[in-house]
Design a protein around this motif. Structure first.
Motif, PDB file in Angstrom:
ATOM      1  N   ASP A  34     -14.648 -13.102  -1.521  1.00 19.29           N
ATOM      2  CA  ASP A  34     -14.238 -14.468  -1.860  1.00 19.29           C
ATOM      3  C   ASP A  34     -15.436 -15.357  -2.171  1.00 19.29           C
ATOM      4  O   ASP A  34     -15.277 -16.437  -2.728  1.00 19.29           O
ATOM      5  CB  ASP A  34     -13.445 -15.100  -0.710  1.00 19.29           C
ATOM      6  CG  ASP A  34     -12.100 -14.431  -0.507  1.00 19.29           C
ATOM      7  OD1 ASP A  34     -11.538 -13.925  -1.505  1.00 19.29           O
ATOM      8  OD2 ASP A  34     -11.615 -14.414   0.639  1.00 19.29           O
ATOM      9  N   VAL A  35     -16.620 -14.891  -1.821  1.00 18.12           N
ATOM     10  CA  VAL A  35     -17.838 -15.690  -1.997  1.00 18.12           C
ATOM     11  C   VAL A  35     -18.739 -15.125  -3.089  1.00 18.12           C
ATOM     12  O   VAL A  35     -19.385 -15.885  -3.813  1.00 18.12           O
ATOM     13  CB  VAL A  35     -18.616 -15.791  -0.667  1.00 18.12           C
ATOM     14  CG1 VAL A  35     -19.874 -16.626  -0.825  1.00 18.12           C
ATOM     15  CG2 VAL A  35     -17.721 -16.378   0.425  1.00 18.12           C
ATOM     16  N   ARG A  57     -24.179 -23.471   3.102  1.00 19.04           N
ATOM     17  CA  ARG A  57     -24.384 -23.366   1.660  1.00 19.04           C
ATOM     18  C   ARG A  57     -25.019 -22.012   1.381  1.00 19.04           C
ATOM     19  O   ARG A  57     -25.849 -21.541   2.144  1.00 19.04           O
ATOM     20  CB  ARG A  57     -25.308 -24.507   1.213  1.00 19.04           C
ATOM     21  CG  ARG A  57     -25.395 -24.715  -0.251  1.00 19.04           C
ATOM     22  CD  ARG A  57     -26.108 -26.044  -0.573  1.00 19.04           C
ATOM     23  NE  ARG A  57     -27.292 -26.287   0.248  1.00 19.04           N
ATOM     24  CZ  ARG A  57     -28.519 -25.853  -0.034  1.00 19.04           C
ATOM     25  NH1 ARG A  57     -28.740 -25.153  -1.123  1.00 19.04           N
ATOM     26  NH2 ARG A  57     -29.527 -26.134   0.766  1.00 19.04           N
ATOM     27  N   VAL A  85     -20.156 -14.141   5.332  1.00 18.53           N
ATOM     28  CA  VAL A  85     -21.313 -14.580   4.544  1.00 18.53           C
ATOM     29  C   VAL A  85     -22.612 -14.188   5.233  1.00 18.53           C
ATOM     30  O   VAL A  85     -23.533 -13.667   4.595  1.00 18.53           O
ATOM     31  CB  VAL A  85     -21.252 -16.101   4.290  1.00 18.53           C
ATOM     32  CG1 VAL A  85     -22.550 -16.602   3.699  1.00 18.53           C
ATOM     33  CG2 VAL A  85     -20.089 -16.427   3.369  1.00 18.53           C
ATOM     34  N   GLU A 112     -20.279 -23.201  -1.218  1.00 17.59           N
ATOM     35  CA  GLU A 112     -20.044 -23.849   0.071  1.00 17.59           C
ATOM     36  C   GLU A 112     -18.761 -23.274   0.669  1.00 17.59           C
ATOM     37  O   GLU A 112     -17.722 -23.939   0.694  1.00 17.59           O
ATOM     38  CB  GLU A 112     -19.951 -25.365  -0.102  1.00 17.59           C
ATOM     39  CG  GLU A 112     -21.256 -25.974  -0.569  1.00 17.59           C
ATOM     40  CD  GLU A 112     -21.218 -27.480  -0.688  1.00 17.59           C
ATOM     41  OE1 GLU A 112     -20.259 -28.110  -0.187  1.00 17.59           O
ATOM     42  OE2 GLU A 112     -22.149 -28.038  -1.283  1.00 17.59           O
ATOM     43  N   PRO A 113     -18.841 -22.039   1.165  1.00 20.45           N
ATOM     44  CA  PRO A 113     -17.637 -21.381   1.679  1.00 20.45           C
ATOM     45  C   PRO A 113     -17.107 -22.051   2.946  1.00 20.45           C
ATOM     46  O   PRO A 113     -17.857 -22.669   3.695  1.00 20.45           O
ATOM     47  CB  PRO A 113     -18.105 -19.957   1.968  1.00 20.45           C
ATOM     48  CG  PRO A 113     -19.575 -20.065   2.152  1.00 20.45           C
ATOM     49  CD  PRO A 113     -20.024 -21.203   1.298  1.00 20.45           C
ATOM     50  N   GLY A 114     -15.812 -21.899   3.146  1.00 21.79           N
ATOM     51  CA  GLY A 114     -15.176 -22.464   4.324  1.00 21.79           C
ATOM     52  C   GLY A 114     -15.588 -21.753   5.605  1.00 21.79           C
ATOM     53  O   GLY A 114     -16.145 -20.650   5.584  1.00 21.79           O
ATOM     54  N   ALA A 161     -18.483 -19.108  -4.401  1.00 23.70           N
ATOM     55  CA  ALA A 161     -18.208 -20.235  -3.508  1.00 23.70           C
ATOM     56  C   ALA A 161     -19.511 -20.646  -2.824  1.00 23.70           C
ATOM     57  O   ALA A 161     -19.835 -20.132  -1.753  1.00 23.70           O
ATOM     58  CB  ALA A 161     -17.152 -19.850  -2.477  1.00 23.70           C
ATOM     59  N   LEU A 175     -15.059 -18.061   6.470  1.00 22.78           N
ATOM     60  CA  LEU A 175     -15.872 -17.037   5.814  1.00 22.78           C
ATOM     61  C   LEU A 175     -17.281 -16.929   6.384  1.00 22.78           C
ATOM     62  O   LEU A 175     -18.080 -16.115   5.925  1.00 22.78           O
ATOM     63  CB  LEU A 175     -15.954 -17.334   4.311  1.00 22.78           C
ATOM     64  CG  LEU A 175     -14.610 -17.306   3.575  1.00 22.78           C
ATOM     65  CD1 LEU A 175     -14.779 -17.810   2.158  1.00 22.78           C
ATOM     66  CD2 LEU A 175     -14.030 -15.908   3.586  1.00 22.78           C
ATOM     67  N   THR A 176     -17.578 -17.725   7.400  1.00 22.20           N
ATOM     68  CA  THR A 176     -18.933 -17.775   7.955  1.00 22.20           C
ATOM     69  C   THR A 176     -19.449 -16.401   8.365  1.00 22.20           C
ATOM     70  O   THR A 176     -20.555 -16.011   7.965  1.00 22.20           O
ATOM     71  CB  THR A 176     -18.979 -18.733   9.169  1.00 22.20           C
ATOM     72  OG1 THR A 176     -18.637 -20.043   8.716  1.00 22.20           O
ATOM     73  CG2 THR A 176     -20.348 -18.754   9.812  1.00 22.20           C
ATOM     74  N   ALA A 227     -18.032  -9.884   1.350  1.00 26.40           N
ATOM     75  CA  ALA A 227     -17.441 -11.222   1.208  1.00 26.40           C
ATOM     76  C   ALA A 227     -16.988 -11.447  -0.236  1.00 26.40           C
ATOM     77  O   ALA A 227     -17.590 -12.215  -0.984  1.00 26.40           O
ATOM     78  CB  ALA A 227     -18.455 -12.280   1.632  1.00 26.40           C
TER      79      ALA A 227
END
Length: 64
Positions: free
Chosen positions: A22-23, A2, A47, A38-40, A36, A43-44, A20
Motif C-alpha cells: 500500500d506504500v 513520512r 513501513v 505519509e502512510p497511516g 503513500a 501501516l507503521t 508494504a
C-alpha cells in the motif's frame, strides 16, 4: 511518519513492495516508487519492516 526513497540507491529487490504494497511500488525499471509518502498509523509496522529489509538502504522513514 513520512517515507522517502532514493532511486539512485535502489537495486530493484522488491522487498518493500512485498512488505508494504500500500506504500511502495516499482516503476517500469523495477525501482522503488513511494505511493503513500505519509502512510497511516495502521501501516507503521510494515513501513519500518520494509525499510529494514531493503538491501540497498534506499528507504528512509522519517518520524515527524
Amino acid at each position: 511518519m513520512r517515507v522517502t526513497a532514493d532511486n539512485e540507491r535502489c537495486i530493484g529487490a522488491g522487498q518493500c513492495v512485498l512488505t508494504a504494497p500500500d506504500v511502495f511500488d516499482q516503476d517500469d525499471d523495477g525501482l522503488v516508487t513511494v505511493l503513500a509518502p505519509e502512510p497511516g498509523a495502521e501501516l507503521t509496522d510494515a513501513v519500518w519492516r520494509a525499510g529494514d529489509l531493503c538491501p540497498a538502504r534506499a528507504i528512509t522513514v522519517h518520524e515527524d
